[in-house]
Write an enzyme that holds these catalytic residues in place. Structure first.
Site, short mmCIF file in Angstrom:
data_model
loop_
_atom_site.label_atom_id
_atom_site.label_comp_id
_atom_site.label_asym_id
_atom_site.label_seq_id
_atom_site.Cartn_x
_atom_site.Cartn_y
_atom_site.Cartn_z
N HIS A 3 -7.33 -2.25 14.77
CA HIS A 3 -7.53 -1.30 13.61
C HIS A 3 -7.22 -2.21 12.37
O HIS A 3 -8.29 -2.26 11.52
CB HIS A 3 -6.53 -0.44 13.84
CG HIS A 3 -6.38 0.52 12.73
ND1 HIS A 3 -6.76 2.01 12.71
CD2 HIS A 3 -5.88 0.27 11.24
CE1 HIS A 3 -6.60 2.60 11.42
NE2 HIS A 3 -6.18 1.55 10.71
N GLU A 4 -6.32 -3.01 12.51
CA GLU A 4 -5.82 -3.87 11.23
C GLU A 4 -6.92 -4.87 10.86
O GLU A 4 -7.25 -5.25 9.84
CB GLU A 4 -4.59 -4.30 11.25
CG GLU A 4 -3.49 -3.35 11.47
CD GLU A 4 -3.29 -2.27 10.58
OE1 GLU A 4 -3.81 -2.32 9.41
OE2 GLU A 4 -2.99 -1.25 10.85
N MET A 38 0.01 -2.92 8.73
CA MET A 38 -0.71 -3.14 7.36
C MET A 38 -1.52 -4.09 6.97
O MET A 38 -1.26 -5.57 7.49
CB MET A 38 0.70 -3.21 6.35
CG MET A 38 0.00 -3.43 4.69
SD MET A 38 -0.87 -1.75 4.22
CE MET A 38 -1.89 -2.55 3.10
N GLU A 39 -2.83 -3.93 6.72
CA GLU A 39 -3.78 -4.83 6.97
C GLU A 39 -3.77 -5.80 5.50
O GLU A 39 -5.18 -6.15 5.11
CB GLU A 39 -5.43 -4.10 6.79
CG GLU A 39 -5.58 -3.35 5.67
CD GLU A 39 -5.02 -1.93 5.46
OE1 GLU A 39 -3.97 -1.51 6.25
OE2 GLU A 39 -5.61 -1.07 4.73
N GLU A 98 0.74 -1.15 -0.09
CA GLU A 98 -0.01 0.04 0.16
C GLU A 98 0.83 1.49 0.06
O GLU A 98 1.81 1.39 0.75
CB GLU A 98 -0.82 0.07 1.32
CG GLU A 98 -2.05 1.39 1.15
CD GLU A 98 -3.02 1.00 2.16
OE1 GLU A 98 -2.79 0.71 3.53
OE2 GLU A 98 -3.83 1.89 1.84
N GLU A 137 -9.51 4.43 6.45
CA GLU A 137 -8.82 4.63 7.55
C GLU A 137 -9.54 5.41 8.84
O GLU A 137 -9.38 5.22 10.07
CB GLU A 137 -7.53 5.62 7.17
CG GLU A 137 -6.73 4.86 6.10
CD GLU A 137 -6.12 3.61 6.77
OE1 GLU A 137 -6.45 3.21 8.09
OE2 GLU A 137 -5.53 2.81 5.92
#
Ligand SMILES: [Zn+2]
Length: 892
Positions: free
Chosen positions: A345-346, A311-312, A175, A368
């Site tokens: 979050h991820e 990072m997801e 990303e 986000e």
């Protein structure tokens, strides 16, 4: 993604406008739809390079003799196109969620009716390659077969090398636009496809990727093995990942899904906490979203070198070590909270972002903002006693301050080039968007909002969507004009200020205008922005304030009129003098902690905008000095510290320190030392006071800091781990070379990443010029990972005591800094340079970065210059006010 958290955005920050955006379209021409990629990657970790072969099945909308895709730092070998018979197009619709099925296109060449070789033309500026064919390819399905070579870079993006003393790792970070550095591809989020990933690696290494391992066989040559992963569901290129090395994992399961938390072998013991969090989160999200976790497994992996926070990648989430690994028993509360939030979050992104993906990067904020809002919601449900509500209130107040700057931007912003896209990852996309989502949820109600989220996701599974789709779903489900509210906050820049005027019975006169910090009015290009705002009154309901509204008709029923219940509203509130006095008088009994944080935030902001004085803020700070909530204490003391470092001259600072010691010293003393089984917030409160009193040169606290630091150096386990970081920082400020050497040894020997980072940060607290010099030289040496280098320089630039020396060093050593810099680190230094406070420094910073432009930092630079201007103006306006207040309060 979660951003790196080294430089915490200060309360004086400003944001920048789009000034002179480059209109240089870099999107792919269209007409080509990728359906499936089969990738085989053979890395050589010793020589830092790799070879790849790939087959991409695409559908051409019309006959063409040229296909353009993305590629960067890729050396192309043979490229061929195979044309499929027309009938096979309908037969081979890929199954959208088809993971775990074996690849069906192993030997597709038998189907092809025609093939030809392509000529490749590279456009490195656009990061594109065009494949040209002598005979036009017909409309329909075509397979592109590409052989290529690439490099394992050291810039922490694409397919890159990460090293420990013991091992080399080959890892990915795609990303936003870096998949193209690992394989030629149609690298846009709307161009989803399925992926079969195969890696050929050394026998001693493993590989982790998005899906489960389907086959793992020795060969093709001795000492190697070949690992084929199950087919992915349809997904965007930026979410593909593979990680090569000797990672080890702890394992668990939740709702039938196997979960692993992985790290380098020396750090396995630090994975349990995140595993517990991930197990809980998966079950929570399964229920919240009403959609089962879409992958057959979930891995969370800590990487030694990592640019962002996390990072997801779909099913394969990567983290900076400090964001995933923490000692479940002895880790500090902030460290555990941080990991819990980052994991939440991820994992939220697995649904919101991965399963349903924004159509283009201008809606990155929806991804986000949602994940930022959800991270504390989920973490707070997991650990209800951790006071996340107050953390969120503090973050919101910080963002409101930034967003009041003249150079702020609207949440939704056009971005076309990789640099423009990269610059969108800022506090507006995360913090402001998250705050707006929180405001909407608070207004429509938790359950209604959840139904709206479900409606949005289930309408776009494995596909793409826009912000309109999101607020459209919320509007339909709730029956409330969510679209009007969100559009007004997403498309207009800045912060609303709502002034609550005279009361007539239960009716309150209101007025709204854009809230802008002092001196910035001319820079905003403000166009009379007006918002549609849900205003929720404490002890009462919410009322929608439209741009036309001049009164709230039913607002003042509660005895105390406080017009931002739960501090969820994204606006600044201004009251009449009498109402404000009543709120302050009743703050401790009548307001929740988050509301007291909001009250302090509003008062601070009004002062910055010239609608109040620094003395009024200091009065309020003293009024809450007995507050037992650590968030409230931090909100008061943190800003008192800023007044000392940004507004006061040296004499005034000493007098302000004396007031802090006199007023807060007894509060700290009354708290007493650490006790067994004391509540976490008690320890946090003590830490806040300890730090503020230490900064105010309180002799007892300074002596305690010295004692704790010596204890730490002699290997004793700290009795009060919460205050160790602050103690070391305070001791370092007066520390000598012997202490510096000692601390450096701690940095080198530390096994725990949090502990190591804390020690590394503490190096920046030494004030002796020869030791500041050592830290600066150390920061650009090979001993510091490039992910940490800019953080050290940034911290030194951020503090009054060291910034001049750091700035001189930055200018003299820019070449070295630039050489080591990664995609975003240059911008972070530009950001840190905004901590100066004089017009002369502003000009210096402006001319230096004009001569040495930094990629993806155009807006950051404007924002930094704005910040310096604001600080200089604030100092000029408030210094006399501060002196008056000090006279009256016996600060001598
Ligand atoms: Zn994110």
């Amino acid at each position: 993604m979660v951003l790196g958290r080294w430089v915490v955005v200060g309360l004086f920050c400003g944001m920048a406008a789009l000034g002179g955006a480059r209109i240089e379209a870099q999107r792919l021409p269209g007409g080509v739809r990728p359906e499936h990629y089969a990738l085989t990657i053979t890395p050589d970790l010793g020589k830092a390079r790799f070879e790849g072969t790939e087959k991409i099945d695409v559908v051409l909308d019309a006959p063409t003799s040229a296909i353009t895709l993305n590629a960067a730092e890729i050396e192309f070998g043979d490229v061929k196109a195979y044309v499929w018979p027309a009938g096979l197009i309908a037969d081979f619709k890929p199954d959208k969620g088809a993971q775990d099925k074996p690849p069906v296109w192993d030997e597709p060449t038998q189907f092809y009716k025609d093939s030809q070789i392509a000529t490749v033309t590279l456009d490195s500026a656009k990061e594109q390659a065009t494949l040209t064919f002598a005979r036009p390819l017909p409309a329909g399905r075509v397979t592109l077969e590409i052989a290529y070579k690439g490099i394992l870079n050291d810039k922490l993006r694409g397919f890159y090398l990460s090293k420990t003393k013991a091992h080399n790792y080959g890892v990915t970070q795609f990303e936003s636009t870096d998949a193209r550095r690992a394989f030629p591809c149609f690298d846009e989020s709307a161009l989803k496809a399925t992926f079969d990933v195969t890696l050929v690696v050394d026998a001693g290494d493993t590989v982790i990727s998005n899906t489960k391992v389907l086959r793992d066989e020795p060969g093709p040559e001795p000492g190697k093995h070949t690992i084929l992963f199950a087919r992915t569901p349809e997904m965007s290129t930026y979410l593909v990942a593979w990680l090569v090395g000797d990672f080890v994992c702890s394992e668990g399961k939740s709702d039938g899904v196997p979960i692993r938390v992985c790290a380098t072998p020396d750090k396995l013991a630090l994975t349990e906490f995140a595993l517990d969090a991930a197990k809980w989160d998966l079950h929570y999200y399964d229920k919240y979203f009403g959609i089962k976790y879409p992958m057959a497994k979930l891995d969370l992996i800590a990487i030694p070198d990592f640019e962002a926070g996390a990072m997801e990648n779909f099913g394969c989430i990567t983290f900076r070590e400090t964001e995933l690994l923490v000692d479940a028993k002895n880790g500090t509360l902030p460290a555990r909270k941080e990991v819990a939030e980052t994991v939440a979050h991820e994992m939220a992104h697995q649904w919101f972002g991965d399963l349903v993906t924004p159509q283009w990067w201008d809606n990155l904020w929806l991804n986000e903002g949602f994940a930022t809002w959800m991270e504390s919601k989920a973490a707070a449900k997991w650990r209800p006693k951790w006071d996340y509500e107050q953390d969120v209130a503090m973050e919101r107040n910080g963002i409101l301050d930034e967003d009041a700057a003249g150079t702020t931007r609207p949440i939704r912003q056009r971005a076309e080039t990789p640099a423009e896209i990269n610059e969108l990852f800022d506090d507006i996309a995360y913090g402001k968007a998250g705050a707006v989502i929180a405001m909407v949820e608070n207004w429509v109600g938790e359950e209604q909002f959840r139904k709206g989220v479900q409606a949005y996701l289930s309408a776009h599974l494995y596909g793409n969507a826009t912000a309109e789709d999101f607020w459209g779903a919320q509007t339909r489900v709730s029956g409330l004009p969510v679209d009007q509210v969100m559009r007004s906050f997403v498309e207009q820049p800045g912060v609303p200020e709502v002034s609550f005027g005279a009361r007539q019975g239960v009716t309150v006169v209101v007025e709204q205008q854009r809230f802008i910090e002092r001196g910035a009015e001319s820079k905003t290009g403000a166009q009379g922005e007006q918002w549609t705002i849900p205003v929720c009154v404490k002890g009462d309901g919410c009322e929608l304030l439209t741009p036309q509204a001049t009164a709230m008709k039913d607002a003042a029923k509660a005895p105390l009129f406080y017009a931002n219940a739960n501090d969820k509203g994204y606006y600044r509130a201004e009251y009449t003098k009498d109402e404000f006095a009543a709120i302050v008088a009743n703050a401790e009994t009548g307001l929740a902690p988050a509301e007291r944080i909001g009250l302090l935030g509003d008062r601070w902001a009004l002062m910055r905008a010239g609608q109040g004085t620094v003395g009024e803020f200091l009065d309020l700070a003293l009024a809450v000095k007995q507050d037992n909530d650590p968030g409230v204490m931090e909100s008061a003391l943190g800003r008192v510290g800023l007044i000392g470092s940004r507004i006061a001259n040296d004499d005034d600072r000493a007098r302000l320190d004396a007031v802090v010691r006199r007023e807060f010293g007894p509060v700290y003393a009354a708290l007493g030392g650490p006790r067994k089984h004391e509540p976490d917030d008690h320890a946090e409160l003590r830490e806040s006071l300890f730090e503020a009193l230490g900064n105010a040169r309180d002799p007892a606290v300074m002596a305690e800091a010295e004692r704790l630091t010596q204890q730490l150096f002699s290997g004793q386990k700290p009795a009060d781990p919460m205050i160790v970081d602050a103690a070391v920082a305070l001791a370092a400020a007066k520390g000598d070379a012997a202490m510096y050497d000692r601390l450096l040894r701690v940095v080198h020997d530390a096994k725990d990443p949090d502990f190591r980072e804390a020690a590394l940060r503490a190096l920046t607290w030494f004030e002796a010029p020869e030791l500041v010099k050592r830290t600066l030289e150390y920061a650009v040496s090979d001993e510091v990972r490039s992910q940490d280098s800019w953080g050290l320089i940034g911290l030194l630039l951020g503090r009054r005591e060291t910034q001049e020396q750091a700035w001189t060093f930055v200018r003299q050593h820019w070449g070295e800094i630039e050489m080591r810099s990664t995609e975003n680190s240059g911008a972070r230094i530009v950001q840190a340079a905004g901590a100066f406070c004089t017009v002369e420094k502003r000009d210096e910073v402006a001319s230096f970065f004009a001569a040495h432009p930094v990629e993806s930092a155009e807006r950051t630079l404007a924002k930094s210059l704005d910040r310096i201007d604001e600080c200089a103006q604030l100092r000029a306006a408030q210094e006399p006010e501060l002196q008056r207040w000090l006279e009256a309060h016996g600060g001598s």
